[in-house]
Design a protein around this motif. Structure first.
Motif, PDB file in Angstrom:
ATOM      1  N   GLN A 285      35.999  57.341 142.349  1.00 52.88           N
ATOM      2  CA  GLN A 285      35.800  56.986 140.942  1.00 52.88           C
ATOM      3  C   GLN A 285      35.375  55.527 140.754  1.00 52.88           C
ATOM      4  N   MET A 286      35.642  54.668 141.718  1.00 49.39           N
ATOM      5  CA  MET A 286      35.269  53.260 141.598  1.00 49.39           C
ATOM      6  C   MET A 286      33.791  53.026 141.887  1.00 49.39           C
ATOM      7  N   CYS A 287      33.167  53.885 142.679  1.00 44.17           N
ATOM      8  CA  CYS A 287      31.773  53.648 143.101  1.00 44.17           C
ATOM      9  C   CYS A 287      30.791  53.562 141.935  1.00 44.17           C
ATOM     10  N   PRO A 288      30.847  54.474 140.943  1.00 45.46           N
ATOM     11  CA  PRO A 288      29.915  54.337 139.813  1.00 45.46           C
ATOM     12  C   PRO A 288      30.068  53.024 139.062  1.00 45.46           C
ATOM     13  N   LEU A 289      31.268  52.462 139.029  1.00 38.66           N
ATOM     14  CA  LEU A 289      31.478  51.183 138.351  1.00 38.66           C
ATOM     15  C   LEU A 289      30.778  50.049 139.093  1.00 38.66           C
ATOM     16  N   LEU A 290      30.734  50.137 140.411  1.00 35.89           N
ATOM     17  CA  LEU A 290      30.040  49.126 141.205  1.00 35.89           C
ATOM     18  C   LEU A 290      28.536  49.176 140.988  1.00 35.89           C
ATOM     19  N   LEU A 291      28.022  50.340 140.604  1.00 34.72           N
ATOM     20  CA  LEU A 291      26.579  50.535 140.477  1.00 34.72           C
ATOM     21  C   LEU A 291      26.117  50.579 139.025  1.00 34.72           C
ATOM     22  N   GLU A 292      26.965  50.157 138.098  1.00 28.93           N
ATOM     23  CA  GLU A 292      26.578  50.126 136.691  1.00 28.93           C
ATOM     24  C   GLU A 292      25.441  49.137 136.457  1.00 28.93           C
ATOM     25  N   GLU A 293      24.731  49.319 135.337  1.00 30.11           N
ATOM     26  CA  GLU A 293      23.671  48.385 134.982  1.00 30.11           C
ATOM     27  C   GLU A 293      24.251  46.983 134.809  1.00 30.11           C
ATOM     28  N   PRO A 294      23.459  45.945 135.101  1.00 31.10           N
ATOM     29  CA  PRO A 294      23.978  44.568 135.117  1.00 31.10           C
ATOM     30  C   PRO A 294      24.681  44.127 133.836  1.00 31.10           C
ATOM     31  N   SER A 295      24.214  44.584 132.662  1.00 30.16           N
ATOM     32  CA  SER A 295      24.838  44.140 131.412  1.00 30.16           C
ATOM     33  C   SER A 295      26.274  44.631 131.275  1.00 30.16           C
ATOM     34  N   LYS A 296      26.622  45.694 131.994  1.00 33.51           N
ATOM     35  CA  LYS A 296      27.977  46.240 131.943  1.00 33.51           C
ATOM     36  C   LYS A 296      28.747  46.017 133.243  1.00 33.51           C
ATOM     37  N   ASN A 297      28.051  45.572 134.257  1.00 30.53           N
ATOM     38  CA  ASN A 297      28.631  45.506 135.593  1.00 30.53           C
ATOM     39  C   ASN A 297      29.457  44.238 135.766  1.00 30.53           C
ATOM     40  N   GLN A 298      30.780  44.400 135.772  1.00 28.55           N
ATOM     41  CA  GLN A 298      31.665  43.242 135.906  1.00 28.55           C
ATOM     42  C   GLN A 298      31.576  42.613 137.286  1.00 28.55           C
ATOM     43  N   PHE A 299      31.189  43.383 138.291  1.00 31.83           N
ATOM     44  CA  PHE A 299      31.126  42.846 139.649  1.00 31.83           C
ATOM     45  C   PHE A 299      29.919  41.921 139.809  1.00 31.83           C
ATOM     46  N   ILE A 300      28.810  42.250 139.159  1.00 31.18           N
ATOM     47  CA  ILE A 300      27.657  41.349 139.177  1.00 31.18           C
ATOM     48  C   ILE A 300      27.989  40.059 138.435  1.00 31.18           C
ATOM     49  N   ARG A 301      28.725  40.159 137.347  1.00 28.84           N
ATOM     50  CA  ARG A 301      29.158  38.949 136.631  1.00 28.84           C
ATOM     51  C   ARG A 301      30.077  38.107 137.500  1.00 28.84           C
ATOM     52  N   ILE A 302      30.940  38.770 138.254  1.00 28.59           N
ATOM     53  CA  ILE A 302      31.843  38.047 139.155  1.00 28.59           C
ATOM     54  C   ILE A 302      31.044  37.291 140.213  1.00 28.59           C
ATOM     55  N   ILE A 303      30.009  37.937 140.775  1.00 28.13           N
ATOM     56  CA  ILE A 303      29.175  37.291 141.789  1.00 28.13           C
ATOM     57  C   ILE A 303      28.530  36.028 141.225  1.00 28.13           C
ATOM     58  N   LYS A 304      28.009  36.112 139.988  1.00 25.03           N
ATOM     59  CA  LYS A 304      27.353  34.961 139.379  1.00 25.03           C
ATOM     60  C   LYS A 304      28.314  33.789 139.189  1.00 25.03           C
ATOM     61  N   CYS A 305      29.607  34.087 139.033  1.00 28.17           N
ATOM     62  CA  CYS A 305      30.589  33.035 138.741  1.00 28.17           C
ATOM     63  C   CYS A 305      31.261  32.472 139.994  1.00 28.17           C
ATOM     64  N   ILE A 306      30.917  32.985 141.168  1.00 22.46           N
ATOM     65  CA  ILE A 306      31.514  32.451 142.400  1.00 22.46           C
ATOM     66  C   ILE A 306      31.036  31.011 142.591  1.00 22.46           C
ATOM     67  N   PRO A 307      31.942  30.057 142.804  1.00 25.27           N
ATOM     68  CA  PRO A 307      31.564  28.625 142.827  1.00 25.27           C
ATOM     69  C   PRO A 307      30.462  28.288 143.820  1.00 25.27           C
ATOM     70  N   GLU A 308      30.413  28.960 144.958  1.00 26.96           N
ATOM     71  CA  GLU A 308      29.428  28.612 145.987  1.00 26.96           C
ATOM     72  C   GLU A 308      28.018  29.127 145.677  1.00 26.96           C
ATOM     73  N   VAL A 309      27.894  30.072 144.753  1.00 25.39           N
ATOM     74  CA  VAL A 309      26.607  30.736 144.527  1.00 25.39           C
ATOM     75  C   VAL A 309      25.598  29.829 143.836  1.00 25.39           C
ATOM     76  N   GLU A 310      25.984  29.230 142.711  1.00 26.98           N
ATOM     77  CA  GLU A 310      25.037  28.426 141.937  1.00 26.98           C
ATOM     78  C   GLU A 310      24.509  27.223 142.717  1.00 26.98           C
ATOM     79  N   PRO A 311      25.363  26.453 143.425  1.00 27.05           N
ATOM     80  CA  PRO A 311      24.822  25.342 144.232  1.00 27.05           C
ATOM     81  C   PRO A 311      23.846  25.806 145.309  1.00 27.05           C
ATOM     82  N   PHE A 312      24.084  26.980 145.881  1.00 28.92           N
ATOM     83  CA  PHE A 312      23.160  27.508 146.888  1.00 28.92           C
ATOM     84  C   PHE A 312      21.780  27.713 146.294  1.00 28.92           C
TER      85      PHE A 312
END
Length: 371
Positions: A332-359
């Motif tokens: 049941q968790m897999c469809p949540l990982l593959l949701e569209e970006p506007s609803k996908n909390q995991f993609i939002r989490i990736i964007k907020c990881i401190p190391e990502v933006e400086p890279f």
């Protein structure tokens, strides 16, 4: 009259000297004045040039920002959503669990339809496919999210360099796209390579890693949050270490895309698309990108396990459940990982990881040779 002549004879040397001094002084004065006027004119010229350069820098920054924001919008609004939709459809199609679940439910309602051995085989297959789909969803979502950002920053840097060259050559009246629009769209379109070509080997290799990680883990074994986290991470670690270093890149882009050399950035026989692909490959092969990918996957797995603990309170995985009861929650968790970006909390989490933006800031600022 004689006195005047005598006076002239006695003082003519002094007169000549005085006239010479006065004439030299006047000449020096005129030369200084002319030099001063030239300096003033030069200073005015330099001031005008500085003002012009500042204006050009402002215009360059505005144009670069406009082009960069345009590509960023294309990525956020079109490229990544399109890629995530294709990924979701492909995973649902290739790793469909519905038939397995139907057969198990049928066997439960009509015990005579399945032997005990068949039931066990179906459960084992469900175990492998459930965790394969989970680990693949984590990896693919993380990779697509980062890869689209790599594309955007490479294109943004090309736009900046091309715009700067145009300003330097004072050819600001030229029309047309700074980066060829067809090459730009073709480059952004390579994000679909994973779904169109990379999915079969990705599924096969991820399934092999899952079988290795789940070896010895029985359906009756208790799984808590820690065990679930360790299992998913173990699958990903085994998967990433399979084959040669960076062999996973074959799922993301064509293996023959590196048609130009990094140390020869503008060979005459290389298209702009090929150059863009070469730079993207160089970034993905870099140690820094590998580190960012690893960090992001760990954070996403943490978020998945945490959400599973909060989502399924009726049978809390935090306290521990038999593996057979964990499998439906994993599915049941897999469809949540593959949701569209506007609803996908995991993609939002990736964007907020401190190391990502400086890279990505460093990527935008530096040439590929830095990687």
């Amino acid at each position: 009259m004689l006195s005047v002549r005598d006076l002239w004879r006695r003082h003519r040397r002094k007169v000549f000297i005085s006239v010479g001094v006065l004439g030299s002084g006047y000449l020096l004065y005129k030369l200084y004045g002319a030099h001063r006027r030239r300096l003033d004119a030069l200073e005015r010229e330099l001031a005008i040039q500085r003002e012009s350069e500042e204006l050009m820098k402002v215009q360059l920054s505005q144009i670069m920002q406009a082009h960069f924001e345009n590509i960023q919008t294309i990525s956020d609004v079109m490229t990544l959503p399109h890629a995530m939709h294709n990924l979701s459809c492909r995973v649902a199609e290739e790793l469909d669990l519905s038939q397995l679940l139907e057969r198990l439910l049928q066997g439960k309602g009509q015990p005579s339809t399945l032997t005990q051995s068949e039931k066990l085989n179906l459960w084992e297959r469900l175990k492998i496919l459930s965790f394969t789909r989970m680990a693949l969803s984590v990896w693919a979502t993380t990779m697509l999210s980062l890869y689209t950002k790599v594309q955007v920053n490479i294109l943004g840097r090309h736009l900046y360099i091309d715009t700067a060259r145009r300003f330097e050559s004072s050819s600001t009246t030229e029309s047309g796209d700074l980066v060829d629009k067809e090459d730009q769209q073709k480059f952004l379109g390579t994000v679909d390579f994973l779904c169109q070509h990379g999915m079969p080997p990705l599924i096969s290799d991820m399934e092999a890693a899952t079988q290795e990680a789940l070896k010895g883990k029985q359906l009756s074994h208790f799984f808590n949050s820690t065990a679930l986290h360790e299992t998913i991470m173990q699958i990903l670690i085994i998967f990433m270490s399979q084959g040669s270093p960076h062999s996973w890149i074959k799922y993301v882009m064509p293996e023959d895309s590196a048609t130009s050399r990094i140390d020869d950035p503008a060979p005459s026989d290389v298209t702009e698309f090929e150059q863009l692909m070469t730079e993207a490959r160089a970034v993905l092969l870099s140690a820094e990108f590998g580190s960012i990918l690893e960090i992001c996957m760990k954070v996403v797995v943490n978020a998945v396990v945490e959400q599973m603990g909060a989502k399924f309170r009726g049978g809390s995985i935090a306290m521990g459940l038999p593996l057979a009861r964990v499998l439906p929650q994993v599915a049941q968790m897999c469809p949540l990982l593959l949701e569209e970006p506007s609803k996908n909390q995991f993609i939002r989490i990736i964007k907020c990881i401190p190391e990502v933006e400086p890279f990505f800031t460093r990527l935008y600022a530096n040439m590929p040779s830095a990687y």
